[in-house]
Write a protein that holds these residues in place. Sequence first.
Motif, PDB file in Angstrom:
ATOM      1  N   LEU A 169      42.602  34.693  24.206  1.00  0.00           N
ATOM      2  CA  LEU A 169      43.762  34.603  25.407  1.00  0.00           C
ATOM      3  C   LEU A 169      44.179  33.294  25.596  1.00  0.00           C
ATOM      4  O   LEU A 169      45.041  33.179  26.316  1.00  0.00           O
ATOM      5  CB  LEU A 169      42.481  34.745  25.918  1.00  0.00           C
ATOM      6  CG  LEU A 169      41.834  36.003  26.077  1.00  0.00           C
ATOM      7  CD1 LEU A 169      40.975  36.701  26.739  1.00  0.00           C
ATOM      8  CD2 LEU A 169      43.023  37.812  26.089  1.00  0.00           C
ATOM      9  N   GLN A 170      44.030  31.883  25.316  1.00  0.00           N
ATOM     10  CA  GLN A 170      44.156  30.415  25.828  1.00  0.00           C
ATOM     11  C   GLN A 170      43.316  30.631  27.347  1.00  0.00           C
ATOM     12  O   GLN A 170      43.867  30.404  27.779  1.00  0.00           O
ATOM     13  CB  GLN A 170      45.438  30.697  25.994  1.00  0.00           C
ATOM     14  CG  GLN A 170      46.178  29.905  24.555  1.00  0.00           C
ATOM     15  CD  GLN A 170      45.072  29.128  24.088  1.00  0.00           C
ATOM     16  OE1 GLN A 170      45.731  27.782  24.608  1.00  0.00           O
ATOM     17  NE2 GLN A 170      45.031  29.209  22.720  1.00  0.00           N
ATOM     18  N   TRP A 187      29.333  33.318  40.750  1.00  0.00           N
ATOM     19  CA  TRP A 187      30.644  33.262  40.170  1.00  0.00           C
ATOM     20  C   TRP A 187      31.505  33.316  38.973  1.00  0.00           C
ATOM     21  O   TRP A 187      30.630  32.485  38.617  1.00  0.00           O
ATOM     22  CB  TRP A 187      32.059  33.844  40.903  1.00  0.00           C
ATOM     23  CG  TRP A 187      31.850  34.136  42.570  1.00  0.00           C
ATOM     24  CD1 TRP A 187      31.429  33.038  43.521  1.00  0.00           C
ATOM     25  CD2 TRP A 187      31.145  35.885  43.270  1.00  0.00           C
ATOM     26  NE1 TRP A 187      31.215  34.220  44.717  1.00  0.00           N
ATOM     27  CE2 TRP A 187      31.035  35.487  44.094  1.00  0.00           C
ATOM     28  CE3 TRP A 187      31.381  36.811  42.242  1.00  0.00           C
ATOM     29  CZ2 TRP A 187      30.778  36.231  45.003  1.00  0.00           C
ATOM     30  CZ3 TRP A 187      30.946  38.158  43.171  1.00  0.00           C
ATOM     31  CH2 TRP A 187      31.093  37.652  44.085  1.00  0.00           C
ATOM     32  N   LEU A 188      31.960  34.629  38.006  1.00  0.00           N
ATOM     33  CA  LEU A 188      32.820  34.000  36.956  1.00  0.00           C
ATOM     34  C   LEU A 188      34.110  33.707  37.223  1.00  0.00           C
ATOM     35  O   LEU A 188      34.546  34.136  38.392  1.00  0.00           O
ATOM     36  CB  LEU A 188      32.588  35.033  35.856  1.00  0.00           C
ATOM     37  CG  LEU A 188      31.009  35.756  35.480  1.00  0.00           C
ATOM     38  CD1 LEU A 188      31.418  36.786  34.334  1.00  0.00           C
ATOM     39  CD2 LEU A 188      30.458  34.431  34.501  1.00  0.00           C
ATOM     40  N   TYR A 189      34.785  32.069  36.532  1.00  0.00           N
ATOM     41  CA  TYR A 189      35.837  32.261  36.222  1.00  0.00           C
ATOM     42  C   TYR A 189      36.485  32.491  35.006  1.00  0.00           C
ATOM     43  O   TYR A 189      36.417  31.808  34.071  1.00  0.00           O
ATOM     44  CB  TYR A 189      35.557  30.620  37.323  1.00  0.00           C
ATOM     45  CG  TYR A 189      35.619  30.925  38.838  1.00  0.00           C
ATOM     46  CD1 TYR A 189      36.344  31.133  39.680  1.00  0.00           C
ATOM     47  CD2 TYR A 189      34.233  30.918  39.337  1.00  0.00           C
ATOM     48  CE1 TYR A 189      36.252  31.341  40.927  1.00  0.00           C
ATOM     49  CE2 TYR A 189      33.340  31.051  40.955  1.00  0.00           C
ATOM     50  CZ  TYR A 189      34.683  31.144  41.697  1.00  0.00           C
ATOM     51  OH  TYR A 189      34.663  31.274  42.733  1.00  0.00           O
ATOM     52  N   TRP A 190      37.509  31.855  34.830  1.00  0.00           N
ATOM     53  CA  TRP A 190      38.649  31.976  33.527  1.00  0.00           C
ATOM     54  C   TRP A 190      38.517  30.167  33.636  1.00  0.00           C
ATOM     55  O   TRP A 190      39.279  29.640  35.206  1.00  0.00           O
ATOM     56  CB  TRP A 190      40.006  31.822  33.561  1.00  0.00           C
ATOM     57  CG  TRP A 190      39.777  33.848  33.996  1.00  0.00           C
ATOM     58  CD1 TRP A 190      39.850  34.537  34.596  1.00  0.00           C
ATOM     59  CD2 TRP A 190      39.909  34.442  32.452  1.00  0.00           C
ATOM     60  NE1 TRP A 190      40.162  36.241  33.648  1.00  0.00           N
ATOM     61  CE2 TRP A 190      40.096  35.335  32.994  1.00  0.00           C
ATOM     62  CE3 TRP A 190      38.521  34.228  31.006  1.00  0.00           C
ATOM     63  CZ2 TRP A 190      38.721  36.908  32.141  1.00  0.00           C
ATOM     64  CZ3 TRP A 190      38.246  35.365  30.308  1.00  0.00           C
ATOM     65  CH2 TRP A 190      38.342  36.779  31.148  1.00  0.00           C
ATOM     66  N   TYR A 191      38.566  29.380  32.926  1.00  0.00           N
ATOM     67  CA  TYR A 191      38.807  27.938  33.075  1.00  0.00           C
ATOM     68  C   TYR A 191      40.215  27.837  31.645  1.00  0.00           C
ATOM     69  O   TYR A 191      40.435  28.571  31.043  1.00  0.00           O
ATOM     70  CB  TYR A 191      37.622  27.704  32.524  1.00  0.00           C
ATOM     71  CG  TYR A 191      36.449  27.843  33.191  1.00  0.00           C
ATOM     72  CD1 TYR A 191      36.124  26.428  34.193  1.00  0.00           C
ATOM     73  CD2 TYR A 191      35.539  28.431  33.620  1.00  0.00           C
ATOM     74  CE1 TYR A 191      35.207  26.501  34.825  1.00  0.00           C
ATOM     75  CE2 TYR A 191      34.608  28.495  34.565  1.00  0.00           C
ATOM     76  CZ  TYR A 191      34.167  27.474  34.931  1.00  0.00           C
ATOM     77  OH  TYR A 191      33.495  27.409  36.150  1.00  0.00           O
ATOM     78  N   ASP A 192      41.003  26.667  31.954  1.00  0.00           N
ATOM     79  CA  ASP A 192      42.098  26.597  31.250  1.00  0.00           C
ATOM     80  C   ASP A 192      41.388  25.336  29.964  1.00  0.00           C
ATOM     81  O   ASP A 192      40.279  25.514  29.987  1.00  0.00           O
ATOM     82  CB  ASP A 192      43.185  25.117  31.731  1.00  0.00           C
ATOM     83  CG  ASP A 192      42.575  24.336  32.642  1.00  0.00           C
ATOM     84  OD1 ASP A 192      41.504  23.619  31.725  1.00  0.00           O
ATOM     85  OD2 ASP A 192      43.406  23.421  33.525  1.00  0.00           O
ATOM     86  N   ALA A 193      42.308  25.017  29.583  1.00  0.00           N
ATOM     87  CA  ALA A 193      42.291  24.647  27.991  1.00  0.00           C
ATOM     88  C   ALA A 193      41.216  23.422  27.548  1.00  0.00           C
ATOM     89  O   ALA A 193      41.079  22.185  27.309  1.00  0.00           O
ATOM     90  CB  ALA A 193      43.091  24.126  27.012  1.00  0.00           C
ATOM     91  N   GLN A 194      41.742  22.290  29.717  1.00  0.00           N
ATOM     92  CA  GLN A 194      40.665  20.869  29.746  1.00  0.00           C
ATOM     93  C   GLN A 194      39.471  21.687  30.900  1.00  0.00           C
ATOM     94  O   GLN A 194      38.933  20.045  30.483  1.00  0.00           O
ATOM     95  CB  GLN A 194      42.083  20.114  30.716  1.00  0.00           C
ATOM     96  CG  GLN A 194      42.966  19.344  30.256  1.00  0.00           C
ATOM     97  CD  GLN A 194      44.301  20.806  29.481  1.00  0.00           C
ATOM     98  OE1 GLN A 194      44.562  21.746  30.490  1.00  0.00           O
ATOM     99  NE2 GLN A 194      44.691  20.950  28.291  1.00  0.00           N
TER     100      GLN A 194
END
Length: 251
Positions: A169-170, A187-194
């Motif tokens: 999903l990157q 909460w739950l969050y999406w994170y980027d590659a960094q």
Amino acid sequence: MFQYDPLRCLPSSAELPDSDETPVDNELQDLVPALLRSILVLLWAERNDWFFAIDMGIYFDPLQPPVVPDGFLSVGVERRVEPTGRLSYVLWEENGTVPIFVLEVVSQTYRSEYDRKMELYRQLGVLYYAIYNPKPGRRKPKPQPLEVYKLTDTGYVLQPGEPVWLPELQLGLGRAEGEFEGWQREWLYWYDAQGQRLLPAWERYRQAEERIAQEQQRADQERQRAEQERQRAERLADYLRSRGIDPDALG
């Protein structure tokens, strides 16, 4: 792994029940996946090949009831199905595309998130299965607040670290303190590659407002300093004139 025979006469989503009229979800079981979906709406705004559902039934066999995750993500399917949208997620209407990510939010009492549902998702071939447990309680062994499992040849394997990186999903998945619908909590969050937390729309808007306010404050301070400098220059000029000195002649 899910398989179906295209020659069988299979019911359509319109013919399958899309609600059992049994209210069982608590607030977090709806809001946690809703926050994740809202971030994807911004992040993948230009994409039309994904679908994120909340509390929607996944039909995998016409002779069995659906499984209903708190949230799930499918990639490689149409984002919108006109004119009414999906009533349910019916695998034989989605070309057999199984969700790549499933989320279960544990309620006050466990609802087979760690056993029956996990086994079913394994059989379906769901690549990532996440269990968010806001209050792990006394279950033995005590689970982590967030557990992300990846499907391998030997079954589901718990992934280390947090946020957990999902390369297909990157995106990463992790926990953080934040605000959603006026509720300040974890909460739950999406994170980027960094490893940077990806923000929902209202946090982006609030940050933009704060930047504008800071820039306005800096501009006001610059105007105040310029005005103070002008007044200082005028006082000096008046002093020089009182001494018979033309300040304009000083160059």
